[in-house]
Write a protein that holds these residues in place. Structure first.
Motif, PDB file in Angstrom:
ATOM      1  N   ASN A   1     -20.757  31.772 -34.796  1.00 47.01           N
ATOM      2  CA  ASN A   1     -20.364  30.772 -33.797  1.00 47.01           C
ATOM      3  C   ASN A   1     -20.392  31.321 -32.378  1.00 47.01           C
ATOM      4  OD1 ASN A   1     -17.855  32.261 -34.711  1.00 47.01           O
ATOM      5  ND2 ASN A   1     -17.037  31.148 -32.941  1.00 47.01           N
ATOM      6  N   THR A   2     -20.492  30.413 -31.438  1.00 52.91           N
ATOM      7  CA  THR A   2     -20.359  30.724 -30.019  1.00 52.91           C
ATOM      8  C   THR A   2     -18.883  30.646 -29.630  1.00 52.91           C
ATOM      9  OG1 THR A   2     -22.559  29.856 -29.511  1.00 52.91           O
ATOM     10  CG2 THR A   2     -20.986  29.966 -27.694  1.00 52.91           C
ATOM     11  N   LEU A   3     -18.453  31.577 -28.793  1.00 54.10           N
ATOM     12  CA  LEU A   3     -17.068  31.561 -28.331  1.00 54.10           C
ATOM     13  C   LEU A   3     -16.912  30.583 -27.171  1.00 54.10           C
ATOM     14  CD1 LEU A   3     -16.121  35.364 -28.345  1.00 54.10           C
ATOM     15  CD2 LEU A   3     -15.970  33.692 -30.194  1.00 54.10           C
ATOM     16  N   HIS A   4     -15.881  29.786 -27.237  1.00 58.54           N
ATOM     17  CA  HIS A   4     -15.583  28.821 -26.172  1.00 58.54           C
ATOM     18  C   HIS A   4     -14.453  29.375 -25.317  1.00 58.54           C
ATOM     19  CE1 HIS A   4     -16.964  25.705 -29.381  1.00 58.54           C
ATOM     20  NE2 HIS A   4     -17.998  26.160 -28.696  1.00 58.54           N
ATOM     21  N   ASN A   5     -14.778  30.303 -24.442  1.00 56.57           N
ATOM     22  CA  ASN A   5     -13.775  30.837 -23.514  1.00 56.57           C
ATOM     23  C   ASN A   5     -14.457  31.398 -22.270  1.00 56.57           C
ATOM     24  OD1 ASN A   5     -14.786  33.355 -24.205  1.00 56.57           O
ATOM     25  ND2 ASN A   5     -13.012  33.970 -25.407  1.00 56.57           N
ATOM     26  N   GLY A   6     -13.660  32.026 -21.401  1.00 57.40           N
ATOM     27  CA  GLY A   6     -14.182  32.487 -20.125  1.00 57.40           C
ATOM     28  C   GLY A   6     -15.169  33.628 -20.210  1.00 57.40           C
ATOM     29  N   SER A   7     -15.319  34.251 -21.386  1.00 57.60           N
ATOM     30  CA  SER A   7     -16.329  35.304 -21.530  1.00 57.60           C
ATOM     31  C   SER A   7     -17.726  34.731 -21.710  1.00 57.60           C
ATOM     32  CB  SER A   7     -15.991  36.187 -22.739  1.00 57.60           C
ATOM     33  OG  SER A   7     -16.179  35.486 -23.966  1.00 57.60           O
ATOM     34  N   ASN A   8     -17.819  33.430 -21.944  1.00 56.79           N
ATOM     35  CA  ASN A   8     -19.102  32.758 -22.197  1.00 56.79           C
ATOM     36  C   ASN A   8     -19.561  32.074 -20.912  1.00 56.79           C
ATOM     37  OD1 ASN A   8     -21.201  31.069 -22.996  1.00 56.79           O
ATOM     38  ND2 ASN A   8     -20.232  30.521 -24.937  1.00 56.79           N
ATOM     39  N   ASP A   9     -20.563  32.652 -20.268  1.00 59.55           N
ATOM     40  CA  ASP A   9     -21.043  32.098 -18.999  1.00 59.55           C
ATOM     41  C   ASP A   9     -21.569  30.675 -19.154  1.00 59.55           C
ATOM     42  OD1 ASP A   9     -20.398  34.385 -17.577  1.00 59.55           O
ATOM     43  OD2 ASP A   9     -22.368  35.302 -17.839  1.00 59.55           O
ATOM     44  N   ALA A  10     -22.153  30.381 -20.304  1.00 61.67           N
ATOM     45  CA  ALA A  10     -22.686  29.029 -20.523  1.00 61.67           C
ATOM     46  C   ALA A  10     -21.563  27.997 -20.529  1.00 61.67           C
ATOM     47  CB  ALA A  10     -23.472  28.975 -21.828  1.00 61.67           C
TER      48      ALA A  10
ATOM     49  N   MET B   1     -12.815  18.605 -26.372  1.00 63.24           N
ATOM     50  CA  MET B   1     -12.336  18.499 -27.750  1.00 63.24           C
ATOM     51  C   MET B   1     -13.493  18.509 -28.756  1.00 63.24           C
ATOM     52  SD  MET B   1     -11.434  14.438 -28.217  1.00 63.24           S
ATOM     53  CE  MET B   1     -10.425  14.236 -26.755  1.00 63.24           C
ATOM     54  N   LYS B   2     -14.717  18.782 -28.294  1.00 66.06           N
ATOM     55  CA  LYS B   2     -15.897  18.711 -29.161  1.00 66.06           C
ATOM     56  C   LYS B   2     -16.166  20.060 -29.817  1.00 66.06           C
ATOM     57  CE  LYS B   2     -20.894  17.842 -29.066  1.00 66.06           C
ATOM     58  NZ  LYS B   2     -20.869  17.162 -30.374  1.00 66.06           N
ATOM     59  N   PRO B   3     -16.092  20.152 -31.149  1.00 62.55           N
ATOM     60  CA  PRO B   3     -16.373  21.418 -31.823  1.00 62.55           C
ATOM     61  C   PRO B   3     -17.876  21.629 -32.019  1.00 62.55           C
ATOM     62  CG  PRO B   3     -15.755  19.785 -33.443  1.00 62.55           C
ATOM     63  CD  PRO B   3     -15.646  19.105 -32.092  1.00 62.55           C
ATOM     64  N   ASP B   4     -18.257  22.880 -32.186  1.00 59.76           N
ATOM     65  CA  ASP B   4     -19.593  23.222 -32.682  1.00 59.76           C
ATOM     66  C   ASP B   4     -19.502  23.377 -34.187  1.00 59.76           C
ATOM     67  OD1 ASP B   4     -20.775  23.288 -30.159  1.00 59.76           O
ATOM     68  OD2 ASP B   4     -20.405  25.433 -29.887  1.00 59.76           O
ATOM     69  N   VAL B   5     -20.480  22.849 -34.912  1.00 55.96           N
ATOM     70  CA  VAL B   5     -20.499  22.958 -36.369  1.00 55.96           C
ATOM     71  C   VAL B   5     -21.811  23.599 -36.798  1.00 55.96           C
ATOM     72  CG1 VAL B   5     -20.252  21.768 -38.574  1.00 55.96           C
ATOM     73  CG2 VAL B   5     -19.070  20.877 -36.542  1.00 55.96           C
TER      74      VAL B   5
ATOM     75  N   ALA C   1     -16.940  25.328 -38.475  1.00 53.61           N
ATOM     76  CA  ALA C   1     -16.660  24.463 -37.324  1.00 53.61           C
ATOM     77  C   ALA C   1     -15.735  25.209 -36.378  1.00 53.61           C
ATOM     78  CB  ALA C   1     -16.021  23.153 -37.781  1.00 53.61           C
ATOM     79  N   ASN C   2     -16.127  25.284 -35.115  1.00 50.70           N
ATOM     80  CA  ASN C   2     -15.359  26.071 -34.151  1.00 50.70           C
ATOM     81  C   ASN C   2     -15.035  25.264 -32.904  1.00 50.70           C
ATOM     82  OD1 ASN C   2     -14.246  28.531 -32.953  1.00 50.70           O
ATOM     83  ND2 ASN C   2     -15.979  28.368 -31.558  1.00 50.70           N
ATOM     84  N   LEU C   3     -13.778  25.389 -32.496  1.00 50.18           N
ATOM     85  CA  LEU C   3     -13.292  24.795 -31.255  1.00 50.18           C
ATOM     86  C   LEU C   3     -12.402  25.847 -30.613  1.00 50.18           C
ATOM     87  CD1 LEU C   3     -13.243  21.919 -29.760  1.00 50.18           C
ATOM     88  CD2 LEU C   3     -10.994  21.668 -30.815  1.00 50.18           C
ATOM     89  N   GLY C   4     -12.940  26.622 -29.669  1.00 47.80           N
ATOM     90  CA  GLY C   4     -12.153  27.673 -29.038  1.00 47.80           C
ATOM     91  C   GLY C   4     -12.775  29.044 -29.209  1.00 47.80           C
ATOM     92  N   ASP C   5     -11.930  30.076 -29.219  1.00 51.76           N
ATOM     93  CA  ASP C   5     -12.441  31.441 -29.151  1.00 51.76           C
ATOM     94  C   ASP C   5     -12.120  32.301 -30.363  1.00 51.76           C
ATOM     95  OD1 ASP C   5      -9.750  31.595 -28.625  1.00 51.76           O
ATOM     96  OD2 ASP C   5      -9.965  32.475 -26.625  1.00 51.76           O
TER      97      ASP C   5
ATOM     98  N   LEU D   1      -6.241  28.382 -18.156  1.00 51.56           N
ATOM     99  CA  LEU D   1      -6.478  28.475 -19.598  1.00 51.56           C
ATOM    100  C   LEU D   1      -7.760  29.242 -19.903  1.00 51.56           C
ATOM    101  CD1 LEU D   1      -5.287  27.488 -22.324  1.00 51.56           C
ATOM    102  CD2 LEU D   1      -6.848  25.534 -22.166  1.00 51.56           C
ATOM    103  N   ALA D   2      -7.664  30.204 -20.843  1.00 50.79           N
ATOM    104  CA  ALA D   2      -8.838  30.982 -21.235  1.00 50.79           C
ATOM    105  C   ALA D   2      -9.789  30.188 -22.132  1.00 50.79           C
ATOM    106  CB  ALA D   2      -8.418  32.282 -21.907  1.00 50.79           C
ATOM    107  N   PRO D   3      -9.329  29.532 -23.207  1.00 48.01           N
ATOM    108  CA  PRO D   3     -10.253  28.722 -24.014  1.00 48.01           C
ATOM    109  C   PRO D   3     -10.775  27.531 -23.224  1.00 48.01           C
ATOM    110  CG  PRO D   3      -8.252  29.207 -25.255  1.00 48.01           C
ATOM    111  CD  PRO D   3      -7.988  29.592 -23.827  1.00 48.01           C
ATOM    112  N   THR D   4     -12.041  27.220 -23.413  1.00 49.01           N
ATOM    113  CA  THR D   4     -12.655  26.090 -22.720  1.00 49.01           C
ATOM    114  C   THR D   4     -12.712  24.840 -23.596  1.00 49.01           C
ATOM    115  OG1 THR D   4     -14.827  26.897 -23.413  1.00 49.01           O
ATOM    116  CG2 THR D   4     -14.041  27.565 -21.228  1.00 49.01           C
TER     117      THR D   4
END
Length: 436
Positions: free
Chosen positions: A240-249, A324-328, A219-223, A274-277
């Motif tokens: 996991n996918t990174l949740h920050n400014g490097s992720n265009d999506a 606040m929604k994580p990817d699992v 489970a990931n929330l952030g980078d 803030l860098a984390p999305t």
């Protein structure tokens, strides 16, 4: 009247002694360019390995190795990373739990989350297993998502309970009165504590491994990042996918949710800050701007520069901006090589400090970095297998050594001993779980 002092020329012995005093030192600009120069001490073995271990707190818990690294020892630069490694047994069997939390702005939020989230996951999982004869992967994924989200919701509700009249009443209250109310250290600090916990933020990367079914949840929330090796060769799979400014999506998601707000993303950061999305906390990016204007901008704390948030208030139009929604993710771990010709040997989880240490340039592809990490760890495991009965190395410490410079004594020593007053590298936490 000047007096002339004559100094005798240095002898060969003087020159040799002078060289002996400086030969173990070098200078570096630490990537800042001229005219910046800092001295560092060049360590030889075994002193270099010993110093790295001293600064990174290597530990082994069951089948998991970990390090927590921040070489700058100034109090204000102390690490904001936290991690947990635990083993649980309940009605469904045995579970291995790990978590990495990468805090930002203060220590209040990450300390609270690191203390509460593991216990809430354990309690929720135990109740979940007691109430069901069949444990579906989807139900555990939902449990992790719900528990992570509930921590953030609890922070918000605790804070908002201080102001039962809501945002409308805040607009009518004098700022000086609010400042005195929230900065209540002399009165016990309960208002300050709730405000600080919700104002700071932290990412969260949680793994849960069910040893009885060989199922792994991430489970990931952030980078933070989780990666394993793929197939028989030491090639990486980033889970996991990174949740920050490097992720265009992620940036496009924010822009689509806040259309007509060109400042919702600036310089690949949320509101330019803030860098984390996605994160726990960071309530000033989740609540109406009046909370920042009246409350958060008036927090008195050493980690908060006076009025640093005020210029961002005008950009807060349609919160929340941070999710606040994580990817699992759920996958089956193959520990037996005979099943499909290969085996899942280990899992690497890390905070974004490892990315910063090993990336050759900003926004370097995470897949390439993960390949490097997996190959380093894989080679160490191959070395262990070639020596039967030998001791197992701390794989996280081996990977950290590679990240700071490996066998290059100058690079590795520079990271450990450079004489800078400010923080020169990001907090770095690594956990490596062995499955075989």
């Amino acid at each position: 009247m000047y007096q002339i002092v004559q100094l005798p020329p240095a002898t060969a012995t003087d020159a040799r002694l002078a060289y002996e005093e400086v030969k173990d030192f070098g200078v570096t600009d630490m990537g800042h360019g001229e005219p910046h120069q800092w001295a560092y001490r060049i360590l030889q073995e075994p002193a270099l390995t010993e110093e790295l271990a001293r600064l990174s707190y290597p530990s082994t818990h069951g089948s998991a190795d970990s390090v927590a690294f921040q070489p700058c020892k100034a109090h204000e630069a102390r690490s904001q990373d936290r991690h947990e490694i635990q083993s649980w047994t309940n009605h469904a069997g045995t579970w291995a739990f790990t978590a990495i939390f990468d805090g930002h702005m203060n220590h209040d939020t990450v300390d609270y989350v690191a203390r509460k989230l593991p216990e809430w996951v354990r309690q929720s999982l135990e109740a979940h297993c007691q109430s069901r004869s069949f444990l579906s992967p989807e139900s555990v994924s939902e449990l992790l998502s719900r528990t992570i989200t509930s921590v953030d919701q609890t922070l918000l509700s605790d804070f908002k309970s201080l102001f039962p009249g809501g945002e409308r009443s805040l607009a009518r209250v004098n700022s000086a009165q609010l400042r005195q109310f929230i900065n209540d250290a002399e009165g016990g600090g309960s208002c300050y504590a709730k405000t600080a916990r919700v104002l700071g933020g932290t990412t969260a990367l949680v793994t849960l491994f069910h040893q009885d079914t060989d199922r792994l949840w991430v489970a990931n929330l952030g980078d933070c990042c989780a990666g394993s090796h793929n197939g028989m060769s030491w090639q990486a799979t980033v889970i996991n996918t990174l949740h920050n400014g490097s992720n265009d999506a992620e940036l496009q998601r924010i822009r689509s949710e806040h259309s007509g707000e060109p400042e919702c993303v600036l310089n690949r950061r949320v509101l330019g800050w803030l860098a984390p999305t996605r994160a726990i906390g960071d309530a000033w990016l989740k609540l109406p701007g009046v909370y920042t204007e009246k409350i958060f901008a008036n927090v008195e704390a050493p980690w908060m520069h006076a009025h640093s948030l005020e210029r961002y208030v005008s950009r807060i139009k349609t919160p929340p901006y941070v999710s606040m929604k994580p990817d699992v993710y759920c996958r089956r771990i193959h520990r037996d090589r005979r099943r499909n010709g290969s085996a899942d040997v280990f899992l690497i989880t890390c905070s974004d400090g490892l990315v910063d240490l090993t990336a050759d340039e900003p926004h370097y592809p995470i897949g390439r970095l993960a390949n490097r990490w997996v190959q380093v760890v894989g080679r160490e495991i191959d070395n262990e297998r070639s020596v039967r009965g030998g001791p197992r190395a701390n794989l996280a410490l081996k990977l950290l050594r590679h990240a700071i410079g490996g066998d290059d004594l100058h690079l590795s020593s520079r990271t450990l001993t450079v004489e800078m007053d400010e923080k020169w590298t990001d907090d770095t936490t690594i956990i490596i779980q062995r499955f075989t």
